[in-house]
Design a protein around this motif. Sequence first.
Motif, PDB file in Angstrom:
ATOM      1  N   HIS A  25       0.835  -1.199   0.000  1.00 44.20           N
ATOM      2  CA  HIS A  25       0.000   0.000   0.000  1.00 44.20           C
ATOM      3  C   HIS A  25       0.873   1.254   0.000  1.00 44.20           C
ATOM      4  CE1 HIS A  25      -3.582   2.388   0.750  1.00 44.20           C
ATOM      5  NE2 HIS A  25      -3.016   2.917   1.815  1.00 44.20           N
ATOM      6  N   ALA A  26       1.930   1.237   0.777  1.00 49.41           N
ATOM      7  CA  ALA A  26       2.824   2.390   0.855  1.00 49.41           C
ATOM      8  C   ALA A  26       3.538   2.625  -0.475  1.00 49.41           C
ATOM      9  CB  ALA A  26       3.845   2.186   1.966  1.00 49.41           C
ATOM     10  N   LEU A  27       4.062   1.565  -1.059  1.00 50.04           N
ATOM     11  CA  LEU A  27       4.834   1.701  -2.296  1.00 50.04           C
ATOM     12  C   LEU A  27       3.980   2.179  -3.460  1.00 50.04           C
ATOM     13  CD1 LEU A  27       7.075  -1.497  -2.043  1.00 50.04           C
ATOM     14  CD2 LEU A  27       7.770   0.888  -1.705  1.00 50.04           C
ATOM     15  N   ALA A  28       2.671   1.942  -3.406  1.00 51.38           N
ATOM     16  CA  ALA A  28       1.770   2.389  -4.469  1.00 51.38           C
ATOM     17  C   ALA A  28       1.360   3.847  -4.312  1.00 51.38           C
ATOM     18  CB  ALA A  28       0.523   1.500  -4.504  1.00 51.38           C
ATOM     19  N   GLY A  29       1.749   4.459  -3.199  1.00 57.28           N
ATOM     20  CA  GLY A  29       1.352   5.839  -2.948  1.00 57.28           C
ATOM     21  C   GLY A  29       2.483   6.826  -3.145  1.00 57.28           C
ATOM     22  N   ARG A  35       6.182   7.533   3.702  1.00 63.98           N
ATOM     23  CA  ARG A  35       6.859   7.907   4.942  1.00 63.98           C
ATOM     24  C   ARG A  35       5.980   7.602   6.160  1.00 63.98           C
ATOM     25  NH1 ARG A  35       8.717  12.640   3.482  1.00 63.98           N
ATOM     26  NH2 ARG A  35       6.810  13.752   4.020  1.00 63.98           N
ATOM     27  N   LEU A  36       4.691   7.918   6.069  1.00 62.20           N
ATOM     28  CA  LEU A  36       3.784   7.688   7.192  1.00 62.20           C
ATOM     29  C   LEU A  36       3.701   6.205   7.531  1.00 62.20           C
ATOM     30  CD1 LEU A  36       1.670   8.913   9.160  1.00 62.20           C
ATOM     31  CD2 LEU A  36      -0.063   8.438   7.398  1.00 62.20           C
ATOM     32  N   ILE A  37       3.544   5.369   6.511  1.00 59.83           N
ATOM     33  CA  ILE A  37       3.390   3.940   6.763  1.00 59.83           C
ATOM     34  C   ILE A  37       4.713   3.317   7.203  1.00 59.83           C
ATOM     35  CG2 ILE A  37       2.795   1.722   5.709  1.00 59.83           C
ATOM     36  CD1 ILE A  37       0.732   3.189   4.032  1.00 59.83           C
ATOM     37  N   MET A  41       5.176   1.167  10.538  1.00 59.97           N
ATOM     38  CA  MET A  41       5.784  -0.165  10.505  1.00 59.97           C
ATOM     39  C   MET A  41       6.990  -0.249  11.441  1.00 59.97           C
ATOM     40  SD  MET A  41       5.501  -1.029   6.411  1.00 59.97           S
ATOM     41  CE  MET A  41       6.254  -2.655   6.531  1.00 59.97           C
ATOM     42  N   ALA A  42       7.730   0.851  11.566  1.00 58.63           N
ATOM     43  CA  ALA A  42       8.846   0.872  12.506  1.00 58.63           C
ATOM     44  C   ALA A  42       8.355   0.695  13.937  1.00 58.63           C
ATOM     45  CB  ALA A  42       9.625   2.190  12.367  1.00 58.63           C
ATOM     46  N   ARG A  75       1.677  15.087  14.829  1.00 54.74           N
ATOM     47  CA  ARG A  75       0.978  15.248  13.542  1.00 54.74           C
ATOM     48  C   ARG A  75       0.717  13.903  12.878  1.00 54.74           C
ATOM     49  NH1 ARG A  75       4.860  17.487   9.570  1.00 54.74           N
ATOM     50  NH2 ARG A  75       5.282  15.259   9.354  1.00 54.74           N
ATOM     51  N   ASP A  76       1.734  13.053  12.818  1.00 52.97           N
ATOM     52  CA  ASP A  76       1.571  11.774  12.117  1.00 52.97           C
ATOM     53  C   ASP A  76       0.690  10.806  12.892  1.00 52.97           C
ATOM     54  OD1 ASP A  76       3.070  12.717  10.075  1.00 52.97           O
ATOM     55  OD2 ASP A  76       4.699  11.256  10.242  1.00 52.97           O
TER      56      ASP A  76
END
Length: 224
Positions: A25-29, A35-37, A41-42, A75-76
């Motif tokens: 999902h992250a790589l498609a955005g 960065r948010l995802i 995940m971290a 914020r995130d």
Amino acid sequence: MQVIRPVGREAAAKKYDILSAMMAHALAGDQHRQRLILRLMALITTRYNWQRNELATGQREIARLWCVDERTVKRDMARLRGLGWVQVKRAGARGRVSVLGLDLERIMLDTRPEWSHIGEDFVARVGQGPQPAESTVVPFRRPDPVPGDGVWPAICDRLAAEDPALCDAWFRALREAGIAEGRLTLIAPSRFHATYVRTHLLGRLKIAARRHDGSIADVVIDTL
């Protein structure tokens, strides 16, 4: 859709499936989504308790892990709560940090459009299997189409895109009664219907409403 529960003998594989779905999902955005995802995940891989569904880490510690300031953390984390991915289980008190949880069902619903990027074997493994009780309920008759006035038809379309059977069974029968002070009121055809939606589906309904119209802060299910 199958809801992945990272417990039991296959818990490790299920955790990898959830993280893989988030990654796709992250790589498609765009870079902001990525960065948010990545930051979430971290947190999951370093601080998240899978068995208890708890994340209890202070903003200072998160800022150090993310290599950002605490303002960015606030914020995130607010963005993740707005998505419905992160929820507050227990608010922080003096000397104690907030305890957060993940809505894994919401995460899998939002990442589903990118599952095919991983492979058809992933789609078959994650997208099939025993369905949650609410999506196996079949109404006695197919509900009438949602009237075209107000915001509810568009919100209902969002819910149908996520799970058509669930929408037909429980959402399409609801009718919009209006919006006042950021609160959307929907009318259910019976008391049982209203109680079921409030108990099992209200969270999903609120997220769909907020994503359609950010001014909607709450959703109320009532009966005639």
